[in-house]
Design an enzyme around this catalytic site. Structure first.
Site, PDB file in Angstrom:
ATOM      1  N   GLU A 213       2.144   5.720  -9.348  1.00 14.38           N
ATOM      2  CA  GLU A 213       2.965   6.196 -10.449  1.00 14.38           C
ATOM      3  C   GLU A 213       3.328   4.959 -11.268  1.00 14.38           C
ATOM      4  OE1 GLU A 213       7.020   8.817 -11.152  1.00 14.38           O
ATOM      5  OE2 GLU A 213       6.760   7.713  -9.307  1.00 14.38           O
TER       6      GLU A 213
ATOM      7  N   ARG B  92       2.095   4.013   7.083  1.00  9.86           N
ATOM      8  CA  ARG B  92       2.702   3.244   6.024  1.00  9.86           C
ATOM      9  C   ARG B  92       2.976   1.832   6.526  1.00  9.86           C
ATOM     10  NH1 ARG B  92       7.901   4.051   2.307  1.00  9.86           N
ATOM     11  NH2 ARG B  92       8.695   2.017   2.820  1.00  9.86           N
TER      12      ARG B  92
ATOM     13  N   LYS C 102      11.949   1.463  -4.210  1.00 12.43           N
ATOM     14  CA  LYS C 102      12.036   1.023  -5.600  1.00 12.43           C
ATOM     15  C   LYS C 102      13.498   0.925  -6.045  1.00 12.43           C
ATOM     16  CE  LYS C 102       8.890   3.160  -7.796  1.00 12.43           C
ATOM     17  NZ  LYS C 102       8.309   4.365  -8.378  1.00 12.43           N
TER      18      LYS C 102
END
Ligand SMILES: *[C@@H]1O[C@H](CO)[C@@H](O)[C@H](O)[C@H]1NC(C)=O
Ligand SMILES: *[C@@H]1O[C@H](CO)[C@@H](O)[C@H](O)[C@H]1NC(C)=O
Ligand SMILES: *[C@@H]1O[C@H](CO)[C@@H](O)[C@H](O)[C@H]1NC(C)=O
Ligand SMILES: *[C@@H]1O[C@H](CO)[C@@H](O)[C@H](O)[C@H]1NC(C)=O
Length: 729
Positions: free
Chosen positions: A214, A434, A444
């Site tokens: 993104e 992950r 973030k």
């Protein structure tokens, strides 16, 4: 007879049983068996002992006690009182093994130091199993190793005792045996995943993978793993990797991020000259949404957000769930037109009201947003969510294998539901774990907080886990790639230590980093060298084992500088070696009233054999070409290995995370460029962060070397220093 089985790759290696075995030196009593693994599976332990009578002992303390109890030995004390005391210290050693937070550890270290103030050994007047137990636990402890190395914050009595035990012959024997065992099993990296995995239904030349970031932040190492794995499989099967910007939320996305992601991808070797965008497919996605509504598989819901959340939580159907197709189409049109009513709605897929997997409880798939979109402008006032857009675009773009982290595990059935109910071409989902590192935040939102608060310099701060940040800290992109591929596509959920990554890096830079010299400015010691020629230069190799790096100009002269730390240890008439020069005798050492060395006199003895000296010192000839440098080092931003959801970040901020040491360096350093990686001999590897400019010295950042001690959080020693000082007052 006891057989002690040790896990060679244990993160907290069980040294004590090995040393005890070597001290007893009787193979008929203890036998050590090395296993090429990190834990002894069923016990999840570093060591177990199997006694002759079939008893299994699973803690280091129990093993030690068992051995000394079953074979009467003076190592276990000569009277009941000393034996009891020894037992207490064996317990204490187990505490050290079981403790990982440094505050508690420091308390233990201080107690031990205090106990040793007037003693040479923990119990009695000779080595006992108490010493062996504590030594073994400390030897495997990263925080202790760091304190010992830096000499900071560690009590002198404990340090002296530790070095004394380390010098015992049987400790040598035990360590040699271990080194031998390590060597013969070629002990591999402990957290290395297997990469011998094949994708299901993968045909040579036909595999298409994708990396869909993104454009709303900078790439971090977690993204790098996703990108590199997808690239790996595409290459493996001679297929294709699609880089797709998942631009479905105009509020969060910025062009700036798109550029930086492209740059970062290039750095890790991924070509992003051709990219696609989810927004390229907005028309098709809209058609698919209409299809869902017409098939009675989606409905427009104007329930308030809070109520919707509560209903989904409790498994209650929305009041809108059974609206007619016509009404839903009308409402969806209002959403599209962004009418007042339309703006209060969202589109939801009609999957399940109360499925135990909450991701399946009628997820929202379209939402209104009036912010203009970077690529489609104001054409759309509603946008598909990732959960709908992703399966559609994956399928339309020909993706055969979608690699996703296991964070999406619960959403996989939903992905499949869209493929099935929209009659789309199938895509295989392939999960991997992950990438999580200790002391590291990847969120973030949290990273943005550090930037906004000015606690870091920006997104490329050397303390940040962004691709830019770790690169600025001196990680080569080659090393990052190697490391991530070593991790493989395994789905073991683990939080990784940073040491392995930096060790891989060190391996790559060591053969190619030119060698230079720096001397710390604070209390640097002026040394006069008798027998030296007047100030002159010689060409010496930049790297002794890599001629390709060419030569550098090294200055020699009758006045040189030494680090205070080196000068402190010098003894009169001792013979030492000046690196790249030759041997010399120490003729005088002057100290001020505080014990700081202020001047030293040497006499060259160039015919001396450098193999016979213990000290090889780095030095710099005093002269006009010396340059000033700033040596930077950094600590983790947080003091907790793993921040949990319920943790308050404020409680775990490392107070000081940047450390600056002023130094002088050899003149060749002036020619380095930003980004160059070098080694300051006996100090470590450094990357040039900025070159000198006017009065501003060049700034170099210490590159972590992966040695466990250097990877421990430095935060503890700092706060401990403070508390110790306050105690003195
Ligand atoms: C230390 O850990 C071991 C194994 O995890 C456990 O069995 C033992 O009870 C612990 N000991 C102490 C003193 O906490
Ligand atoms: C052997 O391997 C263990 C586990 O990786 C490590 O902790 C230890 O330092 C190694 N010892 C030697 C002497 O190489
Ligand atoms: C030890 O384990 C590693 C993998 O973890 C393997 O590569 C190596 O061959 C093993 N060594 C022996 C001697 O079994
Ligand atoms: C949405 O706008 C279009 C074009 O202006 C119009 O034809 C349609 O009737 C509107 N739909 C609704 C439900 O308001």
């Amino acid at each position: 007879m006891v057989t002690v089985v040790v896990a060679q790759k244990a993160s907290s290696f069980p040294y004590a049983p090995l040393v005890l075995a070597a001290a007893l030196n009787n193979p008929a009593v203890v036998k050590i068996e090395y296993k090429n693994i990190s834990t002894l599976a069923e016990h999840n332990n570093a060591a177990i002992a199997l006694s002759a009578d079939g008893v299994t002992l699973t803690t280091v303390s129990a093993i030690l006690r068992y051995i000394v109890r079953s074979h009467k030995n003076t190592l276990y004390g000569t009277d009941p009182a000393s034996t009891s005391l020894i037992d207490d210290f064996i317990d204490k050693s187990q505490d050290i093994i079981n403790t990982s937070d440094f505050k508690s550890l420091d308390v233990i270290f201080q107690q031990l130091n205090h106990h040793l103030t007037l003693r040479s050994y923990f119990v009695g007047y000779k080595v006992s199993v108490a010493d062996i137990a504590i030594w073994g636990a400390l030897k495997a402890n990263a925080i202790f190793a760091r304190q010992l190395k830096t000499g900071k914050d560690l009590g002198v009595y404990l340090a002296r005792w530790f070095n004394h035990i380390s010098a015992q012959a049987y400790v040598d024997v035990a360590l040699n045996e271990l080194a031998h065992a390590n060597e013969s099993t070629k002990v591999a990296k402990a957290d290395q995943g297997s990469f011998d995995i094949n994708l299901i239904d993968a045909e040579m030349g036909k595999v298409v993978t994708r990396f869909p970031p993104e454009p709303s932040g900078y790439l971090h190492i977690g993204h790098a793993k996703a990108a590199l794995l997808n690239k790996y499989f595409a290459d493996q099967y001679q297929g294709r990797l699609i880089v797709r910007f998942d631009d479905t939320n105009p509020t969060k996305e910025k062009l700036e991020y798109e550029h930086s992601i492209k740059e970062d991808l290039l750095l890790i070797g991924i070509d992003s000259s051709v990219v696609s965008y989810t927004s390229d497919y907005f028309d098709q996605i809209y058609q698919y949404a209409l299809q869902l509504i017409k098939d009675g598989k989606a409905y427009c819901d104007d329930t308030s957000q809070e109520q919707m959340r509560a209903e989904r939580m409790d498994g209650i159907a929305s009041k809108c769930r059974d609206l007619s197709v016509e009404e839903n189409l009308r409402r969806f049109d209002e959403m599209k037109n962004a009418t007042e009513f339309g703006l209060s709605c969202c589109l939801r897929a009609k999957i399940s009201v109360d499925n135990p997997n909450k991701a399946l409880r009628d997820p929202v798939i379209y939402r209104c947003n009036l912010t203009p979109h970077a690529r489609t402008g104001d054409k759309w006032k509603m946008y598909p969510l990732y959960d709908l857009a992703c399966p559609i675009v994956d399928s339309l773009e020909g993706v055969t294998h979608a690699l996703r982290t296991d964070e999406y595990h619960d959403r996989n059935p939903q992905y499949q539901w869209f493929l099935d109910n929209l009659g789309l071409r199938q895509v295989h989902i392939w999960e991997y774990s992950r990438l999580n590192f200790v002391y590291t935040l990847l969120s973030k939102r949290k990273l943005t907080w550090f930037v906004d608060q000015g606690r870091v310099y920006g997104w490329d701060d050397p303390r940040f886990p962004t691709v830019r940040g770790i690169r600025r800290r001196g990680l080569t992109m080659e090393a990052l790639k190697t490391y991530i591929l070593m991790q493989g596509a395994s789905t073991n959920y683990i939080t990784l230590e940073w040491d392995k990554l930096w060790a891989v890096n060190r391996k790559q830079i060591d053969p190619i980093a030119p060698r230079h010299t720096a001397i710390e400015s604070l209390n640097k010691v002026k040394v006069s060298v008798a027998g030296a020629d007047p100030y002159n230069f010689k060409e010496v190799p930049r790297h002794k084992k890599n001629e390709a790096l060419g030569n550098k100009r090294t200055a020699y002269g009758p006045t040189i500088w030494l680090d205070q730390a080196d000068a402190k240890g010098l003894e009169i008439n001792e013979e030492i070696t000046l690196m790249d020069w030759g041997n010399a005798f120490i003729r005088s050492v002057e100290k001020n009233s505080e014990g700081v060395v202020t001047a030293v006199q040497l006499e060259l003895h160039l015919e001396g054999d450098f193999k016979k000296t213990k000290k090889k010192l780095t030095w710099l000839a005093d002269g006009p070409e010396l340059v000033k440098v700033e040596l930077m080092d950094y600590d983790y931003l947080i003091t907790k290995k793993k921040i949990e959801e319920e943790d308050n970040l404020m409680d775990f901020l490392t107070p000081v995370t940047e450390f600056k040491t002023e130094a002088i360096a050899d003149g060749n350093v002036a020619e380095l460029n930003k980004g160059d990686i070098i080694q300051f001999e006996r100090k470590g590897f450094y990357i040039v962060d900025s070159v000198a400019e006017g009065d501003k010295p060049a700034r170099l950042i210490l590159i972590p070397d992966g040695k466990v001690a250097s990877m421990a959080s430095k935060a503890a020693p700092v706060s401990q220093t403070a508390s110790k000082d306050s105690k003195k007052k």
